[in-house]
Design a protein around this motif. Structure first.
Motif, mmCIF file in Angstrom:
data_model
loop_
_atom_site.group_PDB
_atom_site.id
_atom_site.type_symbol
_atom_site.label_atom_id
_atom_site.label_comp_id
_atom_site.label_asym_id
_atom_site.label_seq_id
_atom_site.Cartn_x
_atom_site.Cartn_y
_atom_site.Cartn_z
ATOM 1 N N PRO A 197 0.825 -1.209 0.000
ATOM 2 C CA PRO A 197 0.000 0.000 0.000
ATOM 3 C C PRO A 197 0.863 1.265 0.000
ATOM 4 O O PRO A 197 1.950 1.271 0.569
ATOM 5 C CB PRO A 197 -0.798 -0.111 1.299
ATOM 6 N N GLU A 198 0.355 2.323 -0.604
ATOM 7 C CA GLU A 198 1.093 3.576 -0.611
ATOM 8 C C GLU A 198 1.192 4.152 0.796
ATOM 9 O O GLU A 198 0.276 4.046 1.597
ATOM 10 C CB GLU A 198 0.391 4.584 -1.528
ATOM 11 N N ARG A 199 2.335 4.756 1.097
ATOM 12 C CA ARG A 199 2.593 5.369 2.398
ATOM 13 C C ARG A 199 2.384 4.390 3.548
ATOM 14 O O ARG A 199 2.039 4.772 4.660
ATOM 15 C CB ARG A 199 1.706 6.607 2.595
ATOM 16 N N ALA A 200 2.631 3.114 3.300
ATOM 17 C CA ALA A 200 2.480 2.107 4.344
ATOM 18 C C ALA A 200 3.692 2.100 5.264
ATOM 19 O O ALA A 200 4.782 2.546 4.900
ATOM 20 C CB ALA A 200 2.293 0.726 3.725
ATOM 21 N N THR A 201 3.490 1.581 6.473
ATOM 22 C CA THR A 201 4.587 1.312 7.393
ATOM 23 C C THR A 201 4.866 -0.177 7.379
ATOM 24 O O THR A 201 3.972 -0.988 7.638
ATOM 25 C CB THR A 201 4.233 1.756 8.824
ATOM 26 N N LEU A 202 6.094 -0.541 7.067
ATOM 27 C CA LEU A 202 6.534 -1.936 7.134
ATOM 28 C C LEU A 202 7.301 -2.098 8.430
ATOM 29 O O LEU A 202 8.361 -1.500 8.617
ATOM 30 C CB LEU A 202 7.419 -2.282 5.940
ATOM 31 N N LEU A 203 6.757 -2.899 9.334
ATOM 32 C CA LEU A 203 7.366 -3.098 10.649
ATOM 33 C C LEU A 203 7.963 -4.498 10.695
ATOM 34 O O LEU A 203 7.256 -5.495 10.582
ATOM 35 C CB LEU A 203 6.327 -2.910 11.751
ATOM 36 N N LEU A 204 9.276 -4.561 10.859
ATOM 37 C CA LEU A 204 10.008 -5.816 10.937
ATOM 38 C C LEU A 204 10.422 -6.028 12.383
ATOM 39 O O LEU A 204 11.301 -5.327 12.893
ATOM 40 C CB LEU A 204 11.229 -5.783 10.018
ATOM 41 N N ALA A 205 9.783 -6.964 13.056
ATOM 42 C CA ALA A 205 9.991 -7.148 14.495
ATOM 43 C C ALA A 205 10.785 -8.412 14.769
ATOM 44 O O ALA A 205 10.392 -9.498 14.364
ATOM 45 C CB ALA A 205 8.640 -7.215 15.210
ATOM 46 N N GLY A 206 11.920 -8.274 15.462
ATOM 47 C CA GLY A 206 12.730 -9.421 15.832
ATOM 48 C C GLY A 206 13.936 -9.618 14.954
ATOM 49 O O GLY A 206 14.392 -10.742 14.741
ATOM 50 N N GLU A 250 14.433 0.278 0.248
ATOM 51 C CA GLU A 250 14.748 1.697 0.058
ATOM 52 C C GLU A 250 13.800 2.345 -0.944
ATOM 53 O O GLU A 250 13.418 3.513 -0.784
ATOM 54 C CB GLU A 250 16.197 1.836 -0.391
ATOM 55 N N GLN A 251 13.393 1.616 -1.964
ATOM 56 C CA GLN A 251 12.427 2.148 -2.924
ATOM 57 C C GLN A 251 11.089 2.395 -2.257
ATOM 58 O O GLN A 251 10.434 3.414 -2.505
ATOM 59 C CB GLN A 251 12.276 1.182 -4.101
ATOM 60 N N LEU A 252 10.678 1.449 -1.398
ATOM 61 C CA LEU A 252 9.411 1.610 -0.674
ATOM 62 C C LEU A 252 9.436 2.867 0.180
ATOM 63 O O LEU A 252 8.488 3.663 0.189
ATOM 64 C CB LEU A 252 9.168 0.380 0.205
ATOM 65 N N PRO A 271 15.339 10.466 7.719
ATOM 66 C CA PRO A 271 14.562 10.575 6.489
ATOM 67 C C PRO A 271 15.226 9.780 5.376
ATOM 68 O O PRO A 271 16.447 9.583 5.375
ATOM 69 C CB PRO A 271 14.577 12.079 6.196
ATOM 70 N N TRP A 272 14.403 9.336 4.424
ATOM 71 C CA TRP A 272 14.934 8.649 3.236
ATOM 72 C C TRP A 272 13.984 8.970 2.081
ATOM 73 O O TRP A 272 12.892 8.443 2.010
ATOM 74 C CB TRP A 272 15.016 7.140 3.462
ATOM 75 N N GLY A 273 14.391 9.869 1.221
ATOM 76 C CA GLY A 273 13.497 10.309 0.160
ATOM 77 C C GLY A 273 12.267 10.955 0.754
ATOM 78 O O GLY A 273 12.357 11.839 1.608
ATOM 79 N N GLU A 274 11.097 10.465 0.352
ATOM 80 C CA GLU A 274 9.835 10.991 0.883
ATOM 81 C C GLU A 274 9.403 10.285 2.161
ATOM 82 O O GLU A 274 8.386 10.647 2.749
ATOM 83 C CB GLU A 274 8.733 10.836 -0.174
ATOM 84 N N GLY A 275 10.157 9.275 2.588
ATOM 85 C CA GLY A 275 9.765 8.492 3.745
ATOM 86 C C GLY A 275 10.775 8.541 4.869
ATOM 87 O O GLY A 275 11.576 9.472 4.977
ATOM 88 N N SER A 276 10.779 7.504 5.717
ATOM 89 C CA SER A 276 11.657 7.500 6.885
ATOM 90 C C SER A 276 11.975 6.070 7.302
ATOM 91 O O SER A 276 11.222 5.129 7.017
ATOM 92 C CB SER A 276 11.014 8.250 8.055
ATOM 93 N N ASP A 285 -1.936 7.810 10.347
ATOM 94 C CA ASP A 285 -2.762 7.523 9.169
ATOM 95 C C ASP A 285 -2.012 6.698 8.124
ATOM 96 O O ASP A 285 -2.043 6.983 6.925
ATOM 97 C CB ASP A 285 -3.267 8.828 8.530
ATOM 98 N N ARG A 286 -1.342 5.662 8.585
ATOM 99 C CA ARG A 286 -0.604 4.787 7.675
ATOM 100 C C ARG A 286 -1.097 3.343 7.810
ATOM 101 O O ARG A 286 -1.254 2.849 8.927
ATOM 102 C CB ARG A 286 0.899 4.815 7.993
ATOM 103 N N PRO A 287 -1.310 2.650 6.692
ATOM 104 C CA PRO A 287 -1.580 1.217 6.785
ATOM 105 C C PRO A 287 -0.330 0.504 7.288
ATOM 106 O O PRO A 287 0.790 0.887 6.955
ATOM 107 C CB PRO A 287 -1.918 0.813 5.341
ATOM 108 N N LEU A 288 -0.532 -0.531 8.108
ATOM 109 C CA LEU A 288 0.590 -1.249 8.716
ATOM 110 C C LEU A 288 0.760 -2.617 8.084
ATOM 111 O O LEU A 288 -0.199 -3.376 7.948
ATOM 112 C CB LEU A 288 0.359 -1.409 10.218
ATOM 113 N N VAL A 289 2.004 -2.918 7.712
ATOM 114 C CA VAL A 289 2.365 -4.258 7.259
ATOM 115 C C VAL A 289 3.363 -4.799 8.275
ATOM 116 O O VAL A 289 4.473 -4.282 8.398
ATOM 117 C CB VAL A 289 2.988 -4.241 5.847
ATOM 118 N N LEU A 290 2.955 -5.823 9.030
ATOM 119 C CA LEU A 290 3.808 -6.416 10.066
ATOM 120 C C LEU A 290 4.433 -7.683 9.511
ATOM 121 O O LEU A 290 3.729 -8.596 9.082
ATOM 122 C CB LEU A 290 2.997 -6.734 11.318
#
Length: 211
Positions: free
Chosen positions: A1-10, A25-27, A153-158, A189-194
């Protein structure tokens, strides 16, 4: 999803496939948010390097097996280059034996006014810290002045890195919730991908292989 947060836990400190890092990095550059939470029980040797070999003139079957695995890994890396995210993104890991296994991480002063929802302190379960940060990184939380949560920051994201994943575990949700911190990790206001299957746990899969 656009502007999503990808959370990598562990995650565990370890090299990752360059192709995987480029995709991440592209994401992020397109407006996403990447959050990498390292395992609370990351052993010191994972940061300092492999354990020293025992002084033994006779090579055991286990040693031979490890040599074979190492040769195979070298061949695989030639086909699929690997790189440490610390080298690529500008930071280092360090294990501080003086830090208790469980203590408090304190919010950096600039964040107290800019993000009021962040707690002043949170329980921390790791002796690992970040050092030698590139100028792009900002310290968010620290233990005894050593950064343990950082953002850049990284491009338009973080990208966010933390040395402890306890706050998103089931145990924390039952007994020690930190809603302000977890909400900040995810972003507004970001969709989360865990993803608990991607970063450093299995051999040669990298920091982004979750164990």
């Amino acid at each position: 999803p656009e502007r999503a947060t990808l959370l990598l836990a562990g995650a565990m400190p370890s090299p990752d496939p360059v192709k995987t890092l480029e995709r991440l990095e592209q994401l992020v550059a397109g407006g996403g948010r990447l959050v990498i939470l390292f395992r609370s029980d990351t052993p010191e040797w994972r940061i300092a390097g492999p354990r020293p070999a025992d002084d033994n003139d006779e090579e055991s079957d286990e040693d031979e097996k490890e040599e074979e695995e190492s040769a195979r890994d070298d061949m695989l890396e030639a086909l699929n280059p690997m790189q440490e995210i610390s080298e690529r993104w500008g930071f280092r890991y360090q294990f501080r034996r003086t830090l208790d296994a469980q203590g408090e991480a304190r919010l950096g002063r600039p964040w107290r006014d800019s993000v009021p929802a962040l707690p002043g302190t949170i329980t921390w379960h790791s002796g690992m810290v970040f050092t030698d940060l590139a100028p792009e990184w900002t310290e968010v939380f620290n233990r005894e002045s050593f950064p343990v949560v950082v953002e850049r920051p990284w491009g338009e994201g973080s990208i966010v890195l933390a040395t402890d994943n306890f706050s998103v575990t089931n145990e924390a949700m039952r007994h020690d919730r930190t809603p302000g911190y977890v909400s900040w990790l995810i972003g507004e206001d970001r969709p989360l991908v865990l993803d608990e299957t991607q970063l450093g746990g299995a051999k040669r899969q990298g920091a982004l292989a979750i164990s």
